[in-house]
Design a protein around this motif. Sequence first.
Motif, PDB file in Angstrom:
ATOM      1  N   PRO A   1       0.814  -1.225   0.000  1.00  0.00           N
ATOM      2  CA  PRO A   1       0.000   0.000   0.000  1.00  0.00           C
ATOM      3  C   PRO A   1       0.847   1.275   0.000  1.00  0.00           C
ATOM      4  CG  PRO A   1      -1.008  -1.614   1.438  1.00  0.00           C
ATOM      5  CD  PRO A   1       0.334  -2.180   1.024  1.00  0.00           C
ATOM      6  N   ALA A   2       2.012   1.249   0.640  1.00  0.00           N
ATOM      7  CA  ALA A   2       2.887   2.428   0.680  1.00  0.00           C
ATOM      8  C   ALA A   2       3.432   2.787  -0.700  1.00  0.00           C
ATOM      9  CB  ALA A   2       4.045   2.190   1.643  1.00  0.00           C
ATOM     10  N   ASP A   3       3.440   1.817  -1.613  1.00  0.00           N
ATOM     11  CA  ASP A   3       3.968   2.056  -2.966  1.00  0.00           C
ATOM     12  C   ASP A   3       2.923   2.617  -3.928  1.00  0.00           C
ATOM     13  OD1 ASP A   3       6.554   1.185  -2.330  1.00  0.00           O
ATOM     14  OD2 ASP A   3       5.966  -0.905  -2.624  1.00  0.00           O
ATOM     15  N   ILE A   4       1.692   2.760  -3.468  1.00  0.00           N
ATOM     16  CA  ILE A   4       0.679   3.447  -4.254  1.00  0.00           C
ATOM     17  C   ILE A   4       0.695   4.895  -3.786  1.00  0.00           C
ATOM     18  CG2 ILE A   4      -1.780   3.713  -4.737  1.00  0.00           C
ATOM     19  CD1 ILE A   4      -2.068   0.685  -4.463  1.00  0.00           C
ATOM     20  N   VAL A   5       0.959   5.798  -4.697  1.00  0.00           N
ATOM     21  CA  VAL A   5       1.061   7.209  -4.341  1.00  0.00           C
ATOM     22  C   VAL A   5      -0.172   7.942  -4.843  1.00  0.00           C
ATOM     23  CG1 VAL A   5       2.349   9.341  -4.758  1.00  0.00           C
ATOM     24  CG2 VAL A   5       3.564   7.232  -4.236  1.00  0.00           C
ATOM     25  N   LYS A   6      -0.815   8.652  -3.905  1.00  0.00           N
ATOM     26  CA  LYS A   6      -1.973   9.472  -4.244  1.00  0.00           C
ATOM     27  C   LYS A   6      -1.467  10.843  -4.675  1.00  0.00           C
ATOM     28  CE  LYS A   6      -3.133   8.741   0.006  1.00  0.00           C
ATOM     29  NZ  LYS A   6      -3.701   8.554   1.342  1.00  0.00           N
ATOM     30  N   THR A   7      -1.978  11.341  -5.790  1.00  0.00           N
ATOM     31  CA  THR A   7      -1.688  12.707  -6.207  1.00  0.00           C
ATOM     32  C   THR A   7      -2.879  13.554  -5.820  1.00  0.00           C
ATOM     33  OG1 THR A   7      -0.397  11.921  -8.104  1.00  0.00           O
ATOM     34  CG2 THR A   7      -1.122  14.225  -8.145  1.00  0.00           C
ATOM     35  N   LEU A   8      -2.668  14.420  -4.843  1.00  0.00           N
ATOM     36  CA  LEU A   8      -3.739  15.295  -4.384  1.00  0.00           C
ATOM     37  C   LEU A   8      -3.533  16.686  -4.960  1.00  0.00           C
ATOM     38  CD1 LEU A   8      -3.813  14.247  -0.623  1.00  0.00           C
ATOM     39  CD2 LEU A   8      -5.186  13.357  -2.504  1.00  0.00           C
ATOM     40  N   VAL A   9      -4.603  17.250  -5.485  1.00  0.00           N
ATOM     41  CA  VAL A   9      -4.581  18.637  -5.941  1.00  0.00           C
ATOM     42  C   VAL A   9      -4.955  19.471  -4.729  1.00  0.00           C
ATOM     43  CG1 VAL A   9      -5.590  20.334  -7.505  1.00  0.00           C
ATOM     44  CG2 VAL A   9      -5.264  17.974  -8.263  1.00  0.00           C
ATOM     45  N   VAL A  10      -4.098  20.415  -4.397  1.00  0.00           N
ATOM     46  CA  VAL A  10      -4.325  21.272  -3.240  1.00  0.00           C
ATOM     47  C   VAL A  10      -4.505  22.697  -3.731  1.00  0.00           C
ATOM     48  CG1 VAL A  10      -3.331  22.138  -1.084  1.00  0.00           C
ATOM     49  CG2 VAL A  10      -2.991  19.739  -1.744  1.00  0.00           C
ATOM     50  N   LYS A  11      -5.542  23.345  -3.234  1.00  0.00           N
ATOM     51  CA  LYS A  11      -5.831  24.720  -3.640  1.00  0.00           C
ATOM     52  C   LYS A  11      -5.333  25.677  -2.568  1.00  0.00           C
ATOM     53  CE  LYS A  11      -9.549  27.610  -5.484  1.00  0.00           C
ATOM     54  NZ  LYS A  11      -8.791  28.807  -5.244  1.00  0.00           N
ATOM     55  N   GLY A  12      -4.605  26.665  -3.020  1.00  0.00           N
ATOM     56  CA  GLY A  12      -4.164  27.737  -2.142  1.00  0.00           C
ATOM     57  C   GLY A  12      -5.008  28.971  -2.391  1.00  0.00           C
ATOM     58  N   ARG A  13      -4.396  30.123  -2.305  1.00  0.00           N
ATOM     59  CA  ARG A  13      -5.092  31.396  -2.504  1.00  0.00           C
ATOM     60  C   ARG A  13      -5.386  31.619  -3.985  1.00  0.00           C
ATOM     61  NH1 ARG A  13      -2.737  36.227   0.628  1.00  0.00           N
ATOM     62  NH2 ARG A  13      -4.225  35.430   2.120  1.00  0.00           N
ATOM     63  N   GLY A  14      -6.561  32.158  -4.275  1.00  0.00           N
ATOM     64  CA  GLY A  14      -6.914  32.505  -5.658  1.00  0.00           C
ATOM     65  C   GLY A  14      -6.904  31.296  -6.568  1.00  0.00           C
ATOM     66  N   ASP A  15      -6.162  31.412  -7.665  1.00  0.00           N
ATOM     67  CA  ASP A  15      -6.094  30.295  -8.613  1.00  0.00           C
ATOM     68  C   ASP A  15      -4.778  29.536  -8.488  1.00  0.00           C
ATOM     69  OD1 ASP A  15      -4.363  32.112  -9.718  1.00  0.00           O
ATOM     70  OD2 ASP A  15      -5.219  32.042 -11.735  1.00  0.00           O
ATOM     71  N   GLN A  16      -4.197  29.543  -7.305  1.00  0.00           N
ATOM     72  CA  GLN A  16      -2.953  28.825  -7.061  1.00  0.00           C
ATOM     73  C   GLN A  16      -3.242  27.399  -6.595  1.00  0.00           C
ATOM     74  OE1 GLN A  16       0.208  30.087  -7.724  1.00  0.00           O
ATOM     75  NE2 GLN A  16      -1.137  31.551  -8.738  1.00  0.00           N
ATOM     76  N   TYR A  17      -2.573  26.452  -7.236  1.00  0.00           N
ATOM     77  CA  TYR A  17      -2.711  25.044  -6.896  1.00  0.00           C
ATOM     78  C   TYR A  17      -1.331  24.440  -6.738  1.00  0.00           C
ATOM     79  CZ  TYR A  17      -7.592  25.365  -8.407  1.00  0.00           C
ATOM     80  OH  TYR A  17      -8.912  25.706  -8.526  1.00  0.00           O
ATOM     81  N   LEU A  18      -1.295  23.233  -6.168  1.00  0.00           N
ATOM     82  CA  LEU A  18      -0.074  22.445  -6.114  1.00  0.00           C
ATOM     83  C   LEU A  18      -0.474  20.980  -6.085  1.00  0.00           C
ATOM     84  CD1 LEU A  18       0.548  21.179  -2.975  1.00  0.00           C
ATOM     85  CD2 LEU A  18       0.669  23.621  -2.554  1.00  0.00           C
ATOM     86  N   PHE A  19       0.502  20.136  -6.387  1.00  0.00           N
ATOM     87  CA  PHE A  19       0.304  18.694  -6.277  1.00  0.00           C
ATOM     88  C   PHE A  19       1.010  18.219  -5.017  1.00  0.00           C
ATOM     89  CE2 PHE A  19       0.207  19.113 -10.990  1.00  0.00           C
ATOM     90  CZ  PHE A  19      -1.046  18.590 -11.220  1.00  0.00           C
ATOM     91  N   ALA A  20       0.329  17.415  -4.211  1.00  0.00           N
ATOM     92  CA  ALA A  20       0.934  16.766  -3.055  1.00  0.00           C
ATOM     93  C   ALA A  20       0.922  15.264  -3.326  1.00  0.00           C
ATOM     94  CB  ALA A  20       0.161  17.089  -1.780  1.00  0.00           C
ATOM     95  N   LEU A  21       2.097  14.657  -3.312  1.00  0.00           N
ATOM     96  CA  LEU A  21       2.233  13.226  -3.554  1.00  0.00           C
ATOM     97  C   LEU A  21       2.376  12.522  -2.205  1.00  0.00           C
ATOM     98  CD1 LEU A  21       4.762  13.335  -6.534  1.00  0.00           C
ATOM     99  CD2 LEU A  21       2.262  13.456  -6.596  1.00  0.00           C
TER     100      LEU A  21
END
Length: 158
Positions: A39-59
Amino acid sequence: MSVDRVRTAAAARGLEIEIRESPRASSLEEAAALRGITPADIVKTLVVKGRGDQYLFALIPGDRSISWPKLRALLGVNRLRLPEPELALEATGYERGTITPLGSTRDWPVYADERMTGRRVSMGAGAHGWTLFVDADALIASYDATVADISDPIETIR
């Protein structure tokens, strides 16, 4: 097809990936067993929203959850959240459950949990029913991702 977009993006970054069909699983453990990994070898890619139209990916490794306090502290911000499904789709071009930084319609910054380094991981491949395998260190390097402790153990509910 989204899987082709992922392949093209990987090639442009010099990344070797393997894309396989992936039957729907009812749990993380079942998905890992079907892929022959932990299970640790499956990586979830989460889209994270910051201020305004700023996003990032959290793995985040599959056996862990995102740590909002740790990620906020790393970024020096007070608020972050998961966007609604339609905003995640608009920000990446992928539906939830298929998201990967590879081939996203925008190259958002990537933050990788330190526990995924040194592994070959499986993650979304841009379309339901598909998964990709990639060397985590190569993926991290190709995005100049920030590697940090951004996750917590998943609490077991009894």
